[in-house]
Design a protein around this motif. Structure first.
Motif, short mmCIF file in Angstrom:
data_model
loop_
_atom_site.label_atom_id
_atom_site.label_comp_id
_atom_site.label_asym_id
_atom_site.label_seq_id
_atom_site.Cartn_x
_atom_site.Cartn_y
_atom_site.Cartn_z
N MET A 1 4.37 8.65 2.71
CA MET A 1 4.96 7.42 2.20
C MET A 1 4.21 6.19 2.71
N GLY A 2 3.68 6.28 3.91
CA GLY A 2 2.81 5.20 4.38
C GLY A 2 1.58 5.08 3.50
N ARG A 3 1.03 6.20 3.12
CA ARG A 3 -0.13 6.20 2.23
C ARG A 3 0.25 5.64 0.86
N VAL A 4 1.40 6.07 0.32
CA VAL A 4 1.85 5.57 -0.98
C VAL A 4 1.90 4.04 -0.95
N MET A 5 2.49 3.47 0.08
CA MET A 5 2.67 2.03 0.13
C MET A 5 1.35 1.28 0.35
N THR A 6 0.48 1.78 1.19
CA THR A 6 -0.79 1.08 1.40
C THR A 6 -1.70 1.18 0.19
N VAL A 7 -1.68 2.33 -0.49
CA VAL A 7 -2.45 2.48 -1.73
C VAL A 7 -1.88 1.55 -2.79
N ALA A 8 -0.56 1.45 -2.90
CA ALA A 8 0.08 0.57 -3.88
C ALA A 8 -0.38 -0.87 -3.68
N ALA A 9 -0.38 -1.34 -2.45
CA ALA A 9 -0.77 -2.72 -2.18
C ALA A 9 -2.24 -2.96 -2.52
N ARG A 10 -3.11 -2.07 -2.12
CA ARG A 10 -4.54 -2.25 -2.41
C ARG A 10 -4.81 -2.21 -3.90
#
Length: 115
Positions: free
Chosen positions: A61-70
């Motif tokens: 979920m950390g990856r999901v959110m950082t990928v979403a922002a980028r």
């Protein structure tokens, strides 16, 4: 899981207009966009909804959110965007595979909720 449309997209059985993929997550354009920028970010592993998350999901979920922002910035939502995670029946979840909608574009977003 075999009938999950997002699992079938992850496996390549159903095509999608992908914009990012790594070992944990997949991002692809929404098939019915509501704004100039509208894509989904999903964990590749099947998790039915946000209500099922626990400590073992922290990394993905950390990856999901950082990928979403980028990706939001890269896709053109440079002045802001909205993330939406619909959860369960009352939350109006339609596909029971956790997914984050990323929606943006120049001055296209209405107010969050009517009061």
């Amino acid at each position: 899981m075999g009938e999950c449309i997002f699992c079938r997209i992850v496996s390549g059985e159903i095509p999608a207009k992908k914009i990012y993929e790594d070992d944990l997550v997949l991002a692809f354009h929404d098939i019915n966009p509501v704004a100039p920028v509208h894509f989904l970010v999903i964990p590749k592993a099947h998790v039915a909804s946000m209500a099922e998350l626990n400590a073992e999901h922290e990394a993905v979920m950390g990856r999901v959110m950082t990928v979403a922002a980028r990706l939001a910035r890269e896709q053109g939502a440079t002045d802001g965007f909205r993330t939406i995670i619909n959860t369960g029946r009352v939350g109006r979840q339609e596909v029971y595979h956790l997914h984050v909608h990323v929606i943006g574009g120049p001055d296209v977003l209405p107010a969050m909720l009517k009061r």
